[in-house]
Scaffold this active site. Sequence first.
Site, PDB file in Angstrom:
ATOM      1  N   CYS A 111       0.814  -1.221   0.000  1.00  0.00           N
ATOM      2  CA  CYS A 111       0.000   0.000   0.000  1.00  0.00           C
ATOM      3  C   CYS A 111       0.846   1.269   0.000  1.00  0.00           C
ATOM      4  O   CYS A 111       0.335   2.355  -0.284  1.00  0.00           O
ATOM      5  CB  CYS A 111      -0.955   0.001   1.189  1.00  0.00           C
ATOM      6  N   HIS A 257      -2.664   7.037   3.117  1.00  0.00           N
ATOM      7  CA  HIS A 257      -3.191   5.758   2.634  1.00  0.00           C
ATOM      8  C   HIS A 257      -4.549   5.527   3.289  1.00  0.00           C
ATOM      9  O   HIS A 257      -4.727   5.754   4.488  1.00  0.00           O
ATOM     10  CB  HIS A 257      -2.221   4.621   2.984  1.00  0.00           C
ATOM     11  N   ASN A 287     -10.207   0.433   0.680  1.00  0.00           N
ATOM     12  CA  ASN A 287      -8.745   0.408   0.626  1.00  0.00           C
ATOM     13  C   ASN A 287      -8.306  -0.200  -0.707  1.00  0.00           C
ATOM     14  O   ASN A 287      -8.471  -1.399  -0.925  1.00  0.00           O
ATOM     15  CB  ASN A 287      -8.223  -0.417   1.806  1.00  0.00           C
TER      16      ASN A 287
HETATM   17  O1  UT7 Z   1      -3.549  -1.429   3.869  1.00  0.00           O
HETATM   18  C1  UT7 Z   1      -3.432  -2.034   5.119  1.00  0.00           C
HETATM   19  C2  UT7 Z   1      -4.463  -3.105   5.238  1.00  0.00           C
HETATM   20  N1  UT7 Z   1      -4.993  -3.452   6.490  1.00  0.00           N
HETATM   21  C3  UT7 Z   1      -5.338  -2.609   7.520  1.00  0.00           C
HETATM   22  O2  UT7 Z   1      -5.101  -1.450   7.494  1.00  0.00           O
HETATM   23  C4  UT7 Z   1      -6.058  -3.258   8.660  1.00  0.00           C
HETATM   24  C5  UT7 Z   1      -5.945  -2.474   9.928  1.00  0.00           C
HETATM   25  N2  UT7 Z   1      -6.913  -2.967  10.895  1.00  0.00           N
HETATM   26  C6  UT7 Z   1      -8.186  -2.546  10.928  1.00  0.00           C
HETATM   27  O3  UT7 Z   1      -8.578  -1.681  10.165  1.00  0.00           O
HETATM   28  C7  UT7 Z   1      -9.090  -3.097  11.994  1.00  0.00           C
HETATM   29  O4  UT7 Z   1      -8.320  -3.837  12.904  1.00  0.00           O
HETATM   30  C8  UT7 Z   1     -10.230  -4.000  11.423  1.00  0.00           C
HETATM   31  C9  UT7 Z   1     -11.218  -3.156  10.635  1.00  0.00           C
HETATM   32  C10 UT7 Z   1      -9.654  -5.080  10.528  1.00  0.00           C
HETATM   33  C11 UT7 Z   1     -10.978  -4.639  12.573  1.00  0.00           C
HETATM   34  O5  UT7 Z   1     -11.481  -3.636  13.454  1.00  0.00           O
HETATM   35  P1  UT7 Z   1     -11.288  -3.745  15.015  1.00  0.00           P
HETATM   36  O6  UT7 Z   1     -11.980  -2.604  15.622  1.00  0.00           O
HETATM   37  O7  UT7 Z   1      -9.808  -3.910  15.287  1.00  0.00           O
HETATM   38  O8  UT7 Z   1     -12.093  -5.050  15.340  1.00  0.00           O
HETATM   39  P2  UT7 Z   1     -11.582  -6.374  16.061  1.00  0.00           P
HETATM   40  O9  UT7 Z   1     -10.653  -7.144  15.156  1.00  0.00           O
HETATM   41  O10 UT7 Z   1     -11.093  -6.021  17.436  1.00  0.00           O
HETATM   42  O11 UT7 Z   1     -12.907  -7.163  16.208  1.00  0.00           O
HETATM   43  C12 UT7 Z   1     -13.950  -6.738  17.075  1.00  0.00           C
HETATM   44  C13 UT7 Z   1     -15.130  -7.651  16.868  1.00  0.00           C
HETATM   45  C14 UT7 Z   1     -14.750  -9.126  16.883  1.00  0.00           C
HETATM   46  O12 UT7 Z   1     -15.806  -9.824  17.496  1.00  0.00           O
HETATM   47  P3  UT7 Z   1     -15.657 -10.354  18.999  1.00  0.00           P
HETATM   48  O13 UT7 Z   1     -14.475 -11.274  18.964  1.00  0.00           O
HETATM   49  O14 UT7 Z   1     -15.433  -9.132  19.812  1.00  0.00           O
HETATM   50  O15 UT7 Z   1     -16.947 -11.049  19.225  1.00  0.00           O
HETATM   51  C15 UT7 Z   1     -14.688  -9.478  15.421  1.00  0.00           C
HETATM   52  O16 UT7 Z   1     -14.921 -10.842  15.189  1.00  0.00           O
HETATM   53  O17 UT7 Z   1     -15.694  -7.390  15.582  1.00  0.00           O
HETATM   54  C16 UT7 Z   1     -15.803  -8.632  14.880  1.00  0.00           C
HETATM   55  N3  UT7 Z   1     -15.704  -8.376  13.457  1.00  0.00           N
HETATM   56  C17 UT7 Z   1     -16.774  -8.076  12.699  1.00  0.00           C
HETATM   57  N4  UT7 Z   1     -18.071  -7.926  12.998  1.00  0.00           N
HETATM   58  C18 UT7 Z   1     -18.904  -7.604  12.001  1.00  0.00           C
HETATM   59  C19 UT7 Z   1     -14.614  -8.393  12.681  1.00  0.00           C
HETATM   60  N5  UT7 Z   1     -14.947  -8.102  11.409  1.00  0.00           N
HETATM   61  C20 UT7 Z   1     -16.277  -7.909  11.395  1.00  0.00           C
HETATM   62  C21 UT7 Z   1     -17.199  -7.582  10.391  1.00  0.00           C
HETATM   63  N6  UT7 Z   1     -18.494  -7.431  10.733  1.00  0.00           N
HETATM   64  N7  UT7 Z   1     -16.844  -7.394   9.098  1.00  0.00           N
END
Ligand code: UT7
Length: 330
Positions: A111, A257, A287
């Site tokens: 990225c 980004h 993204n």
């Molecule tokens: O170019 C670089 C590419 N990548 C990035 O930049 C990724 C950077 N990371 C992020 O943007 C965030 O970490 C994410 C968007 C991927 C995830 O957000 P988060 O606030 O860190 O969520 P989390 O991983 O802490 O998950 C919180 C909850 C979890 O459920 P439990 O375990 O608390 O029950 C996940 O399973 O949200 C759940 N979850 C979802 N729920 C609904 C994860 N993805 C989803 C989803 N819809 N799509």
Amino acid sequence: MGINILAMGNYIPEQKLKNDDFTRFIETNDEWIRTRTGIVERPMAGWEPTWYMGMKAAEAAVKKSGINVKDIGLVISCTATSDFLTPSMASVIQHKIGAVNAGAFDLNAACTGFVYALDTARRFVQTDENMKYVLVVANESLSRFLDFNDRGSCILFGDGAAAAIIEKSDKMYSSALRSDGSGADLLCARSLNVAPEIRQDAPDDFTDNFPDMPLHKLFQNGKEVYKFATSALPKSFTLAAEKIGVTKDDIDWFIPHQANVRIIETAAKKLGVSMDKFIVTLDHFGNTSSASIPLALNEGIEKGLIKRGQKLALIGFGAGLTYGGIILEY
Ligand code: UT7
């Protein structure tokens, strides 16, 4: 020792995936995606190969610039989602647009690709008297590498391309490129595999931290990448700014980004800069990896927000883990 961005162009696939569309195959909802990422919809390549989107963006940039395509001395395509291991996207695009006097190569800094490619292009126009114009193309089809069962990653990415034509100028310029490969296994997609029967011949001191996964599927540790990103973005700015004694107050527009609006908000807070100075396109593009910065830049220019003479900070991060920033006068 800077560059002039003569013109830009883009290509956005017509097909869009809205947040609600994901509810058909994963447990998610529009509200979660909007509030946790800032994304509402993202373009998805359908029949379009990556090179095609790059070619269309390049053609648009050439047309806008008014230059003779034969005066392009080099085509650099930054992509992490090339259609081929070889040939390069750059060679395909170079031929298709008729840039018959240009060299061509691909550059993969994930990225952060556009930041790396633009800085590389700058070095060519600055050091080669005969290099009039360089075409930088960012073209990405992340959708083809997504695991659509992984709700933590598949909702984030979109496809598209943007291109810029640059020439040498004495405008203000600074850059800083960095990598922290200790996080290489946090965001990866495997393109080749060593056969299991050969793998067992590896010496004892050989280690491979990369997760076992099917070929061509993106794996990410979202939380760790998030943490990295919130410090990499401000650091990318600071590293480039300190080199030329520029401060945040000198910058008219930050073009980060586009991975997650919360990452951008945190970076803005850390830098002490209002979000009003950040170009954000996440809601409609998601993204798009290396295409995200030039797509945002192009949009800012097309909307009349970014004007000639203004100072811009392009700051990126991505797999590698790479990060980097460019400060330039538009
Ligand atoms: O170019 C670089 C590419 N990548 C990035 O930049 C990724 C950077 N990371 C992020 O943007 C965030 O970490 C994410 C968007 C991927 C995830 O957000 P988060 O606030 O860190 O969520 P989390 O991983 O802490 O998950 C919180 C909850 C979890 O459920 P439990 O375990 O608390 O029950 C996940 O399973 O949200 C759940 N979850 C979802 N729920 C609904 C994860 N993805 C989803 C989803 N819809 N799509």
